[in-house]
Design a protein around this motif. Structure first.
Motif, PDB file in Angstrom:
ATOM      1  N   PHE A  75       0.612  -1.129  -0.117  1.00  0.00           N
ATOM      2  CA  PHE A  75       0.111  -0.022   0.242  1.00  0.00           C
ATOM      3  C   PHE A  75       0.600   1.050  -0.256  1.00  0.00           C
ATOM      4  O   PHE A  75       0.444   2.171  -1.047  1.00  0.00           O
ATOM      5  N   TYR A  76       1.354   1.543   1.034  1.00  0.00           N
ATOM      6  CA  TYR A  76       2.768   2.213   1.000  1.00  0.00           C
ATOM      7  C   TYR A  76       3.971   2.391   0.058  1.00  0.00           C
ATOM      8  O   TYR A  76       4.376   1.235   0.300  1.00  0.00           O
ATOM      9  N   SER A  77       4.074   3.841  -0.783  1.00  0.00           N
ATOM     10  CA  SER A  77       5.004   3.814  -1.399  1.00  0.00           C
ATOM     11  C   SER A  77       6.990   3.659  -1.571  1.00  0.00           C
ATOM     12  O   SER A  77       7.603   3.430  -1.918  1.00  0.00           O
ATOM     13  N   PHE A  78       7.100   3.940   0.338  1.00  0.00           N
ATOM     14  CA  PHE A  78       8.077   3.448   0.552  1.00  0.00           C
ATOM     15  C   PHE A  78       8.326   2.308   0.800  1.00  0.00           C
ATOM     16  O   PHE A  78       9.703   2.388   1.150  1.00  0.00           O
ATOM     17  N   PHE A  79       7.840   1.459   1.037  1.00  0.00           N
ATOM     18  CA  PHE A  79       8.484   0.113   0.895  1.00  0.00           C
ATOM     19  C   PHE A  79       8.291  -0.565  -0.413  1.00  0.00           C
ATOM     20  O   PHE A  79       7.363  -0.229  -1.149  1.00  0.00           O
ATOM     21  N   SER A  80       9.339  -1.586  -0.171  1.00  0.00           N
ATOM     22  CA  SER A  80       8.990  -1.817  -1.238  1.00  0.00           C
ATOM     23  C   SER A  80      10.028  -3.743  -1.147  1.00  0.00           C
ATOM     24  O   SER A  80      10.765  -3.814  -0.585  1.00  0.00           O
ATOM     25  N   LYS A  81       8.944  -4.395  -2.096  1.00  0.00           N
ATOM     26  CA  LYS A  81      10.047  -6.223  -2.333  1.00  0.00           C
ATOM     27  C   LYS A  81      11.153  -5.713  -2.612  1.00  0.00           C
ATOM     28  O   LYS A  81      11.077  -7.022  -2.543  1.00  0.00           O
ATOM     29  N   GLU A  82      11.320  -5.187  -3.601  1.00  0.00           N
ATOM     30  CA  GLU A  82      12.395  -5.451  -4.775  1.00  0.00           C
ATOM     31  C   GLU A  82      13.175  -4.702  -4.115  1.00  0.00           C
ATOM     32  O   GLU A  82      13.168  -3.632  -3.670  1.00  0.00           O
ATOM     33  N   PRO A  83      14.747  -5.580  -5.171  1.00  0.00           N
ATOM     34  CA  PRO A  83      15.786  -4.270  -4.107  1.00  0.00           C
ATOM     35  C   PRO A  83      16.346  -3.084  -5.279  1.00  0.00           C
ATOM     36  O   PRO A  83      15.255  -2.504  -5.581  1.00  0.00           O
ATOM     37  N   ARG A  84      16.448  -1.525  -4.249  1.00  0.00           N
ATOM     38  CA  ARG A  84      16.025  -0.408  -4.706  1.00  0.00           C
ATOM     39  C   ARG A  84      17.593   0.492  -4.523  1.00  0.00           C
ATOM     40  O   ARG A  84      18.187  -0.396  -4.100  1.00  0.00           O
ATOM     41  N   GLY A  85      17.842   0.867  -5.254  1.00  0.00           N
ATOM     42  CA  GLY A  85      19.079   2.236  -5.333  1.00  0.00           C
ATOM     43  C   GLY A  85      19.403   2.339  -4.192  1.00  0.00           C
ATOM     44  O   GLY A  85      19.196   2.190  -3.110  1.00  0.00           O
ATOM     45  N   LYS A  86      20.838   2.460  -4.099  1.00  0.00           N
ATOM     46  CA  LYS A  86      20.813   3.227  -2.420  1.00  0.00           C
ATOM     47  C   LYS A  86      20.520   4.497  -2.302  1.00  0.00           C
ATOM     48  O   LYS A  86      20.088   5.499  -1.446  1.00  0.00           O
ATOM     49  N   ILE A  87      20.403   5.127  -3.777  1.00  0.00           N
ATOM     50  CA  ILE A  87      19.825   6.570  -3.439  1.00  0.00           C
ATOM     51  C   ILE A  87      18.554   6.330  -4.067  1.00  0.00           C
ATOM     52  O   ILE A  87      17.927   6.334  -5.416  1.00  0.00           O
ATOM     53  N   LEU A  88      17.261   6.152  -3.267  1.00  0.00           N
ATOM     54  CA  LEU A  88      15.757   6.356  -4.298  1.00  0.00           C
ATOM     55  C   LEU A  88      15.368   8.184  -4.706  1.00  0.00           C
ATOM     56  O   LEU A  88      15.537   8.935  -3.370  1.00  0.00           O
ATOM     57  N   ILE A  89      15.200   8.583  -5.294  1.00  0.00           N
ATOM     58  CA  ILE A  89      14.977   9.788  -6.288  1.00  0.00           C
ATOM     59  C   ILE A  89      13.175   9.130  -6.440  1.00  0.00           C
ATOM     60  O   ILE A  89      12.533   8.805  -6.758  1.00  0.00           O
ATOM     61  N   ARG A  90      11.527   9.792  -5.920  1.00  0.00           N
ATOM     62  CA  ARG A  90      10.625  10.149  -5.745  1.00  0.00           C
ATOM     63  C   ARG A  90      10.339  11.976  -6.492  1.00  0.00           C
ATOM     64  O   ARG A  90      10.780  11.891  -5.932  1.00  0.00           O
ATOM     65  N   LEU A  91       8.995  11.118  -7.833  1.00  0.00           N
ATOM     66  CA  LEU A  91       8.186  12.232  -7.737  1.00  0.00           C
ATOM     67  C   LEU A  91       7.022  12.615  -8.069  1.00  0.00           C
ATOM     68  O   LEU A  91       6.577  11.346  -8.303  1.00  0.00           O
ATOM     69  N   CYS A  92       6.174  12.806  -7.934  1.00  0.00           N
ATOM     70  CA  CYS A  92       5.377  13.380  -7.551  1.00  0.00           C
ATOM     71  C   CYS A  92       4.271  12.958  -8.559  1.00  0.00           C
ATOM     72  O   CYS A  92       4.909  13.809  -9.431  1.00  0.00           O
ATOM     73  N   LYS A  93       3.306  12.086  -8.907  1.00  0.00           N
ATOM     74  CA  LYS A  93       2.514  12.044 -10.383  1.00  0.00           C
ATOM     75  C   LYS A  93       1.143  12.455 -10.010  1.00  0.00           C
ATOM     76  O   LYS A  93       0.743  12.251 -10.714  1.00  0.00           O
ATOM     77  N   THR A  94       0.649  13.214  -9.218  1.00  0.00           N
ATOM     78  CA  THR A  94      -0.563  14.071  -9.419  1.00  0.00           C
ATOM     79  C   THR A  94      -0.227  14.953  -9.656  1.00  0.00           C
ATOM     80  O   THR A  94       0.082  15.759 -10.549  1.00  0.00           O
ATOM     81  N   ALA A  95      -2.253  15.217  -9.852  1.00  0.00           N
ATOM     82  CA  ALA A  95      -2.394  16.383 -10.424  1.00  0.00           C
ATOM     83  C   ALA A  95      -2.150  17.967 -10.659  1.00  0.00           C
ATOM     84  O   ALA A  95      -0.577  18.663 -11.521  1.00  0.00           O
ATOM     85  N   PRO A  96      -1.347  18.194  -8.856  1.00  0.00           N
ATOM     86  CA  PRO A  96      -1.204  19.923  -9.360  1.00  0.00           C
ATOM     87  C   PRO A  96       0.376  19.981  -9.284  1.00  0.00           C
ATOM     88  O   PRO A  96       0.663  20.667  -9.935  1.00  0.00           O
ATOM     89  N   CYS A  97       1.407  18.833  -9.507  1.00  0.00           N
ATOM     90  CA  CYS A  97       2.272  18.396 -10.007  1.00  0.00           C
ATOM     91  C   CYS A  97       3.041  18.378 -11.189  1.00  0.00           C
ATOM     92  O   CYS A  97       3.319  19.819 -11.485  1.00  0.00           O
TER      93      CYS A  97
END
Length: 175
Positions: A75-97
């Protein structure tokens, strides 16, 4: 990054990692209300992801059903079942942004990193993701890099940011 190459990035989940996970989760046995903070801490220990064996260890140590862990984890995007990079970059995909130009900034990150959203660089240093609101509408377009917000981004600032993050990682010993 796909398949076998992505699998190589997964840190070895050895007995020491699982013992650390069990110790962290065991502090909150019988406290399912503490699952989210536990998962945050465990994810750091397990290499920026929570694979199946780690989730099972949390389940056993906390006395929380595995299904509940998967429910929170997916449910929460801050968790992952898959390995991720050492540095995590997130961008908002909602309408205002989106209106403020996040699509252009996402494309700039994809060019600078040589990957698409949802992928990890070959060196395992960066993962680029889109997510719901990062709470930085007032400075959008913005990116959440690990726990730091970078706002009022332009395509030029993205290139500078990626270069600075690479240099910092090199000083810290790389990926």
């Amino acid at each position: 990054m796909q398949g076998a190459a992505r699998e190589e990035l997964r840190p070895q989940i050895d007995e020491e990692v699982l013992r650390n996970v069990a110790e962290i989760a065991g502090r909150w046995k019988g406290r399912p209300d503490m699952l989210i903070p536990v998962l945050h801490e465990v994810q750091e220990v397990a290499g920026n992801g929570i694979p199946k064996e780690v989730a099972k260890t949390v389940s056993e140590a906390m006395g929380v059903p595995l299904a509940q862990i998967y429910s929170v984890q997916t449910f929460y995007s801050f968790f992952s079942k898959e390995p991720r990079g050492k540095i995590l970059i997130r961008l908002c995909k909602t309408a205002p942004c989106h209106i403020k130009g996040t699509k252009r900034i996402l494309e700039a990150f994809e060019r600078a990193l040589g990957i698409q959203a949802g992928e990890t660089t070959e060196d395992g240093l960066f993962t680029l993701e889109t997510c719901e609101c990062i709470g930085a509408c007032d400075v959008s377009p913005a990116a959440l890099v690990d726990d730091t917000v970078y706002g009022h981004l332009t395509e030029e600032k993205v290139v500078e940011l990626v270069q600075a993050l690479r240099e910092r990682a090199d000083l810290d010993g790389g990926a």
